[in-house]
Design a protein around this motif. Structure first.
Motif, PDB file in Angstrom:
ATOM      1  N   TRP B  34       0.850  -1.180   0.000  1.00 16.49           N
ATOM      2  CA  TRP B  34       0.000   0.000   0.000  1.00 16.49           C
ATOM      3  C   TRP B  34       0.893   1.239   0.000  1.00 16.49           C
ATOM      4  CZ3 TRP B  34      -4.880   0.838  -1.114  1.00 16.49           C
ATOM      5  CH2 TRP B  34      -5.813  -0.206  -0.998  1.00 16.49           C
ATOM      6  N   TYR B  35       0.626   2.122  -0.981  1.00 14.90           N
ATOM      7  CA  TYR B  35       1.336   3.385  -1.089  1.00 14.90           C
ATOM      8  C   TYR B  35       0.342   4.534  -0.958  1.00 14.90           C
ATOM      9  CZ  TYR B  35       5.676   1.309  -2.863  1.00 14.90           C
ATOM     10  OH  TYR B  35       6.847   0.607  -2.994  1.00 14.90           O
ATOM     11  N   ARG B  36       0.891   5.664  -0.550  1.00  7.96           N
ATOM     12  CA  ARG B  36       0.120   6.903  -0.507  1.00  7.96           C
ATOM     13  C   ARG B  36       0.802   7.904  -1.432  1.00  7.96           C
ATOM     14  NH1 ARG B  36      -1.495  10.585   4.798  1.00  7.96           N
ATOM     15  NH2 ARG B  36      -1.580  12.543   3.629  1.00  7.96           N
ATOM     16  N   GLN B  37      -0.013   8.603  -2.241  1.00  8.85           N
ATOM     17  CA  GLN B  37       0.525   9.625  -3.135  1.00  8.85           C
ATOM     18  C   GLN B  37      -0.055  10.975  -2.777  1.00  8.85           C
ATOM     19  OE1 GLN B  37      -0.188   9.059  -7.351  1.00  8.85           O
ATOM     20  NE2 GLN B  37       1.316  10.591  -7.921  1.00  8.85           N
ATOM     21  N   ASP B  38       0.824  11.932  -2.547  1.00  8.12           N
ATOM     22  CA  ASP B  38       0.445  13.318  -2.287  1.00  8.12           C
ATOM     23  C   ASP B  38       1.182  14.197  -3.278  1.00  8.12           C
ATOM     24  OD1 ASP B  38       0.678  11.914   0.681  1.00  8.12           O
ATOM     25  OD2 ASP B  38      -1.003  13.293   0.533  1.00  8.12           O
ATOM     26  N   ASN B  84      -5.435  15.078   7.399  1.00  9.04           N
ATOM     27  CA  ASN B  84      -4.159  14.963   6.679  1.00  9.04           C
ATOM     28  C   ASN B  84      -3.927  13.568   6.107  1.00  9.04           C
ATOM     29  OD1 ASN B  84      -3.138  13.390   8.736  1.00  9.04           O
ATOM     30  ND2 ASN B  84      -1.517  14.810   9.337  1.00  9.04           N
ATOM     31  N   GLN B  85      -4.934  12.701   6.227  1.00 13.87           N
ATOM     32  CA  GLN B  85      -4.888  11.420   5.515  1.00 13.87           C
ATOM     33  C   GLN B  85      -5.619  11.503   4.180  1.00 13.87           C
ATOM     34  OE1 GLN B  85      -6.380   9.003   8.848  1.00 13.87           O
ATOM     35  NE2 GLN B  85      -4.366   7.965   8.891  1.00 13.87           N
ATOM     36  N   THR B  86      -6.066  12.697   3.840  1.00 12.50           N
ATOM     37  CA  THR B  86      -6.623  12.938   2.512  1.00 12.50           C
ATOM     38  C   THR B  86      -5.510  12.746   1.488  1.00 12.50           C
ATOM     39  OG1 THR B  86      -8.329  14.464   3.271  1.00 12.50           O
ATOM     40  CG2 THR B  86      -7.603  14.682   0.983  1.00 12.50           C
ATOM     41  N   ALA B  87      -5.696  11.803   0.567  1.00 21.03           N
ATOM     42  CA  ALA B  87      -4.637  11.463  -0.380  1.00 21.03           C
ATOM     43  C   ALA B  87      -5.177  10.470  -1.397  1.00 21.03           C
ATOM     44  CB  ALA B  87      -3.427  10.863   0.341  1.00 21.03           C
ATOM     45  N   LEU B  88      -4.318  10.133  -2.334  1.00 20.49           N
ATOM     46  CA  LEU B  88      -4.585   9.083  -3.304  1.00 20.49           C
ATOM     47  C   LEU B  88      -3.814   7.845  -2.850  1.00 20.49           C
ATOM     48  CD1 LEU B  88      -5.887   8.305  -6.015  1.00 20.49           C
ATOM     49  CD2 LEU B  88      -3.889   9.288  -7.151  1.00 20.49           C
ATOM     50  N   TYR B  89      -4.507   6.743  -2.660  1.00 16.94           N
ATOM     51  CA  TYR B  89      -3.894   5.522  -2.150  1.00 16.94           C
ATOM     52  C   TYR B  89      -3.805   4.473  -3.259  1.00 16.94           C
ATOM     53  CZ  TYR B  89      -4.462   7.493   2.484  1.00 16.94           C
ATOM     54  OH  TYR B  89      -4.376   8.310   3.588  1.00 16.94           O
ATOM     55  N   PHE B  90      -2.647   3.855  -3.343  1.00 19.80           N
ATOM     56  CA  PHE B  90      -2.429   2.826  -4.348  1.00 19.80           C
ATOM     57  C   PHE B  90      -2.048   1.504  -3.697  1.00 19.80           C
ATOM     58  CE2 PHE B  90      -2.787   4.899  -8.348  1.00 19.80           C
ATOM     59  CZ  PHE B  90      -2.434   6.220  -8.142  1.00 19.80           C
ATOM     60  N   CYS B  91      -2.649   0.459  -4.214  1.00 23.09           N
ATOM     61  CA  CYS B  91      -2.230  -0.902  -3.912  1.00 23.09           C
ATOM     62  C   CYS B  91      -1.330  -1.366  -5.057  1.00 23.09           C
ATOM     63  CB  CYS B  91      -3.463  -1.797  -3.802  1.00 23.09           C
ATOM     64  SG  CYS B  91      -3.105  -3.553  -3.579  1.00 23.09           S
ATOM     65  N   ALA B  92      -0.352  -2.169  -4.740  1.00 20.46           N
ATOM     66  CA  ALA B  92       0.537  -2.690  -5.772  1.00 20.46           C
ATOM     67  C   ALA B  92       0.928  -4.123  -5.428  1.00 20.46           C
ATOM     68  CB  ALA B  92       1.788  -1.821  -5.911  1.00 20.46           C
ATOM     69  N   THR B  93       1.342  -4.848  -6.456  1.00 19.97           N
ATOM     70  CA  THR B  93       1.826  -6.215  -6.252  1.00 19.97           C
ATOM     71  C   THR B  93       3.169  -6.382  -6.952  1.00 19.97           C
ATOM     72  OG1 THR B  93       0.917  -7.258  -8.250  1.00 19.97           O
ATOM     73  CG2 THR B  93      -0.581  -6.992  -6.386  1.00 19.97           C
ATOM     74  N   SER B  94       3.900  -7.376  -6.546  1.00 22.04           N
ATOM     75  CA  SER B  94       5.105  -7.770  -7.284  1.00 22.04           C
ATOM     76  C   SER B  94       5.320  -9.261  -7.102  1.00 22.04           C
ATOM     77  CB  SER B  94       6.341  -6.991  -6.824  1.00 22.04           C
ATOM     78  OG  SER B  94       6.734  -7.381  -5.528  1.00 22.04           O
ATOM     79  N   GLY B  95       5.998  -9.868  -8.072  1.00 23.55           N
ATOM     80  CA  GLY B  95       6.235 -11.294  -8.002  1.00 23.55           C
ATOM     81  C   GLY B  95       7.033 -11.764  -9.202  1.00 23.55           C
ATOM     82  N   PRO B  96       7.308 -13.044  -9.264  1.00 22.08           N
ATOM     83  CA  PRO B  96       8.102 -13.579 -10.368  1.00 22.08           C
ATOM     84  C   PRO B  96       7.392 -13.405 -11.708  1.00 22.08           C
ATOM     85  CG  PRO B  96       7.936 -15.149  -8.574  1.00 22.08           C
ATOM     86  CD  PRO B  96       6.953 -14.058  -8.284  1.00 22.08           C
ATOM     87  N   ASN B  97       8.182 -13.167 -12.763  1.00 18.77           N
ATOM     88  CA  ASN B  97       7.620 -13.111 -14.104  1.00 18.77           C
ATOM     89  C   ASN B  97       7.509 -14.531 -14.669  1.00 18.77           C
ATOM     90  OD1 ASN B  97      10.211 -13.837 -14.838  1.00 18.77           O
ATOM     91  ND2 ASN B  97      10.777 -11.792 -15.571  1.00 18.77           N
ATOM     92  N   ARG B  98       7.181 -14.639 -15.956  1.00 21.42           N
ATOM     93  CA  ARG B  98       6.986 -15.957 -16.555  1.00 21.42           C
ATOM     94  C   ARG B  98       8.240 -16.798 -16.530  1.00 21.42           C
ATOM     95  NH1 ARG B  98       3.207 -14.732 -21.889  1.00 21.42           N
ATOM     96  NH2 ARG B  98       1.394 -13.958 -20.747  1.00 21.42           N
ATOM     97  N   ALA B  99       9.389 -16.124 -16.491  1.00 19.61           N
ATOM     98  CA  ALA B  99      10.654 -16.855 -16.403  1.00 19.61           C
ATOM     99  C   ALA B  99      11.011 -17.143 -14.951  1.00 19.61           C
ATOM    100  CB  ALA B  99      11.760 -16.039 -17.059  1.00 19.61           C
TER     101      ALA B  99
END
Lengths: 115, 117
Positions: B34-38, B84-99
């Motif tokens: 979870w990221y926050r963007q301001d 001050n928690q007014t913001a744009l929140y992003f969820c993200a994922t990461s993991g192995p690629n097809r290789a």
């Protein structure tokens, strides 16, 4: 402490111009440097990335230049187009491999390409 | 359909209310963030999870909590929202690629815009 410093904060260029976005880092443990592109209303997406064992990487009109001794890297967009208008984030990762993938992001550059 | 889906996309709430932002993914990745963007501050990491039993604080975790209900679901809660928690929140994922190589590339959702009045 800001570990990745990005400049400029905003940039306006004419179509066909070559915008350049610069980033500098301090942590010498960083060894992977991606750039993310974010269009309005969307999440960021990986654009191009470089490792410090090369000084330049090109993908289409996008080029990363890397200066390991100066701890700086930059993004150049050749023949910029209005569709390139977006916010660009540089980032750095402490180390590659099976461990941490916590990116440290720069503060972003809002690019506007005027027709 | 998006690989990383966030709900709600927009939410307006009042100070003191409890808010939950939800994230689900179909990429099969173990790692979620979870990221926050301001404006002018970029993207800052709130929490991250490398698997269902592994939750870690990020740069700005104060005032937030998370729950990893399943490999594919990661929710962010504000127990008592403040302006001050007014913001744009992003969820993200990461993991192995097809290789099966883990490049560290993050795959972001489209964001949840939260306004706390």
């Amino acid at each position: 402490q800001q570990q990745v410093k990005q400049s400029p904060q905003s940039l306006i260029v004419q179509k066909g111009g070559i915008p350049i976005i610069n980033c500098a880092y301090e942590n010498t443990a960083f060894d992977y440097f991606p750039w993310y592109q974010q269009f309005p209303g969307k999440g960021p997406a990986l654009l191009i990335a470089i490792r410090p064992d090369v000084s330049e990487k090109k993908e289409g009109r996008f080029t990363i230049s890397f200066n390991k001794s100066a701890k700086q890297f930059s993004l150049h967009i050749m023949d910029s187009q209005p569709g390139d208008s977006a916010t660009y984030f540089c980032a750095a990762i402490p180390y590659s491999g099976a461990g941490s993938y916590q990116l440290t992001f720069g503060k972003g550059t809002k690019l506007s390409v005027i027709p | 359909d998006a690989d990383v889906t966030q709900t709600p996309r927009n939410r307006i709430t009042k100070t003191g209310k409890r808010i939950m932002l939800e994230c689900s993914q179909t990429k099969g990745h173990d790692r979620m963030y979870w990221y926050r963007q301001d404006p002018g501050l970029g993207l800052r990491l709130i929490y991250y999870s490398f698997d269902v039993k592994d939750i870690n604080k990020g740069e700005i975790s104060d005032g937030y909590s998370v729950s990893r209900q399943a490999q594919a679901k990661f929710s962010l809660s504000l127990e008592s929202a403040i302006p001050n928690q007014t913001a744009l929140y992003f969820c993200a994922t990461s993991g192995p690629n097809r290789a099966k190589v883990n490049t560290g590339e993050l795959f972001f959702g489209e964001g949840s815009r939260l306004t706390v009045l």
